[in-house]
Motif scaffolding. Sequence first.
Motif, PDB file in Angstrom:
ATOM      1  N   THR A  46     -10.551  -1.084   2.898  1.00 45.13           N
ATOM      2  CA  THR A  46     -10.620  -0.522   1.545  1.00 45.13           C
ATOM      3  C   THR A  46      -9.281  -0.558   0.805  1.00 45.13           C
ATOM      4  OG1 THR A  46     -10.541   1.550   2.808  1.00 45.13           O
ATOM      5  CG2 THR A  46     -12.631   0.991   1.748  1.00 45.13           C
TER       6      THR A  46
ATOM      7  N   ARG B 213      -2.522   6.265  -5.481  1.00 41.17           N
ATOM      8  CA  ARG B 213      -3.813   5.963  -6.085  1.00 41.17           C
ATOM      9  C   ARG B 213      -3.695   5.925  -7.605  1.00 41.17           C
ATOM     10  NH1 ARG B 213      -8.869   8.379  -3.305  1.00 41.17           N
ATOM     11  NH2 ARG B 213      -9.661   6.513  -4.352  1.00 41.17           N
TER      12      ARG B 213
ATOM     13  N   GLU C 191      -7.677   4.224   1.013  1.00 46.10           N
ATOM     14  CA  GLU C 191      -7.731   3.341  -0.165  1.00 46.10           C
ATOM     15  C   GLU C 191      -6.350   2.809  -0.537  1.00 46.10           C
ATOM     16  OE1 GLU C 191      -9.978   6.099  -0.096  1.00 46.10           O
ATOM     17  OE2 GLU C 191     -11.328   4.449   0.443  1.00 46.10           O
ATOM     18  N   CYS C 192      -5.282   3.315   0.081  1.00 42.73           N
ATOM     19  CA  CYS C 192      -3.950   2.924  -0.412  1.00 42.73           C
ATOM     20  C   CYS C 192      -2.888   2.786   0.670  1.00 42.73           C
ATOM     21  CB  CYS C 192      -3.468   3.933  -1.465  1.00 42.73           C
ATOM     22  SG  CYS C 192      -3.238   5.588  -0.790  1.00 42.73           S
TER      23      CYS C 192
END
Lengths: 410, 410
Positions: B266, B206, B239-240
């Motif tokens: 996402t 992130r 998210e990653c």
Amino acid sequence: MARINEHYAKLPASYLFPEIGRRVRAYQAEHPDAKVIRLGIGDVTEPLAPAIVAAMHAAVDEMGKRETFRGYGPEQGYDFLVDAIRKADYASRGVEIAADEIFVSDGSKCDSSNIQEIFALAARVAVTDPVYPVYVDSNVMAGRTGPSGADGRYPGLVYLVGNEANGFQPEPPAEAVDVVYLCSPNNPTGTVATRAQLERWVAWARKHDAVILFDAAYESYISDPALPRSIYEIEGAKECAIELRSFSKRAGFTGVRCAFIVVPKTVTGTDPAGKRVSLNALWARRHTTKFNGASYVVQRGAAAAYSPEGLAQTQQQIAFYMENARLLREGLTAAGFTIFGGTHAPYLWLRTANGASSWEFFDRLLNESQIVGTPGAGFGPAGEGYFRLSAFNSRANIEEAIGRIRRAFR
Amino acid sequence: MARINEHYAKLPASYLFPEIGRRVRAYQAEHPDAKVIRLGIGDVTEPLAPAIVAAMHAAVDEMGKRETFRGYGPEQGYDFLVDAIRKADYASRGVEIAADEIFVSDGSKCDSSNIQEIFALAARVAVTDPVYPVYVDSNVMAGRTGPSGADGRYPGLVYLVGNEANGFQPEPPAEAVDVVYLCSPNNPTGTVATRAQLERWVAWARKHDAVILFDAAYESYISDPALPRSIYEIEGAKECAIELRSFSKRAGFTGVRCAFIVVPKTVTGTDPAGKRVSLNALWARRHTTKFNGASYVVQRGAAAAYSPEGLAQTQQQIAFYMENARLLREGLTAAGFTIFGGTHAPYLWLRTANGASSWEFFDRLLNESQIVGTPGAGFGPAGEGYFRLSAFNSRANIEEAIGRIRRAFR
């Protein structure tokens, strides 16, 4: 930051079949009682042949017992299937293909989109127009083209136009290309290349040192014994052609998934130093590194399509679909349509009525006759003004469809 | 002329497993009576669970009847399988994954070699060393590296060394990369990432806006409930991270072929204009354009692995293999070997005896004990001096193997 493959953005946002689905859903929402007949997507409707069902059951049982369980299989395919292919599809027609020139896979869509990987990014690629979209899209995604132009064509690709004048079988281009995709019997036009036409392609490829990617997914639908079913029936093709075959349409495997690709060891490309490289070695590397073999149960099913019973049963299915095609062809001709294809392929390619655009005709056929087909323009600019109908359906639905079209367009 | 993909020539001529096969065949030709025990390739040996066999039979029957026949399925996988995955693998562990974030495929080898396509050619890729060779080779073939150096490494890739000091779980690199491949439980070392280690990876990704490709093909072998089985159990991973899973080792599907990949909506990458692009959309495009869905019969079999009976039966198989692993670990430790892994993975990673090279140890084990393993050096330079043994075999063979090794190395 994770930089993405920018070439994906060059593809149109909406693919052909999802757009068809969207319009059909909208129509059905407004007309919940309408009995829509689908002759759009080229998907089989007859169940698997009994011989194939029996072979798959036997294979499932083998997998359930320790003594006969099979783990990883050979990436290129099991000998029992490769040998059946070699003998029935090639040796029987006078073509010698070695076992290690055949690569079994889980589908022709994968094969036809993956094969471009063994060519240079700079390779110049030719496609016909209209064309099966996967040939184009896989090259766009790999970065071999610019963004599409106003006409929907991608700079960097060479387009060979099929039209009524050439019977939708374009001749080889004057210019040199590295690779050309040919499909015969053709999706979407249902037309088939003659021996003379294939001879011109092979002569051209050998003269220009080009490679032909020959998609013969529909070869089982050829009814004239004089027509070549494999490009290797043409002298010299083993020096310049890769052939793709599938069990999807010949044995009803669209949901079972099995196909194969033939890469003769005599087909070569050229590396940057000008050295000749066997494409068989490149594809073997690709296939073994990125693929782990088709399902054992599926391969047993595919092999059963070559048994005497399996062959008789699948040929009966093909004859059934081709009788559908004949009825459609005759019925629509009687309704005043100009029809191409449908004699050696399960697809009919028709000129739209009154010069309507492909999508106008799609909407009219859906609204007036509750029939779904595929707009020719979805296969490329040269498909505009044409429309594809598939012969895969029940006899009752085909007859009902013909009646509806005759009533609507008389 | 047909210009070829020049990057294929950067791969070593002889791949690891063919070379092992060559040496084993040579040994057996000289010692036809030797009973060779194979603990090399990571292939399951137990038959398919009865619940899976029953589900596949039922699916084959459905395919043999017109009313229940299925043609092309949804490319992303059937709802019955996607829902089972969503609930059993994720929701049950507190992770919400949407149905359209799951993509069913025919195998993790395909997924792990294809996933690099959605990233830019210029993307900087990190791998661990030792490593599952497919991550490296697929990037070499795509053209992301130079030719390999004298140490077998490819310039252009970032290597993260696993060694005894870090328990074969390297920490995130100081430098920024676009993409990193992680595999836990790890192939080849059999070690597993702790929650704290995965938290550091997610924080690093992130911070640097990198994407983690998390290969969890062996998650079913994790025996400690405190260890994460999915990277999405780590806050912020959605998210990653992209996660890869397979039915090969959890349900004995190496010859049946089914896997899936999770791409949360996402997770984003960046296009050349700096715009954020959803990787889910890119992968959906790739998957639907180049793949036509996994076999229906196979997907029914995979779904049966989630039924109460299927789950109990497959967990029993895993327990059986893990008991093999425990016996191997204890037996080889008693024989004086230093062992890693084998507690949450079906692989043991052992330091070779007396500082032998991986291939020297391979030859010695084959010649003196008639046991085939995998030289650690085949997984990268940092694997030199190590050796992988797999726990996939019958109990009798495992016990026999332990006895032979103890006799040879006491």
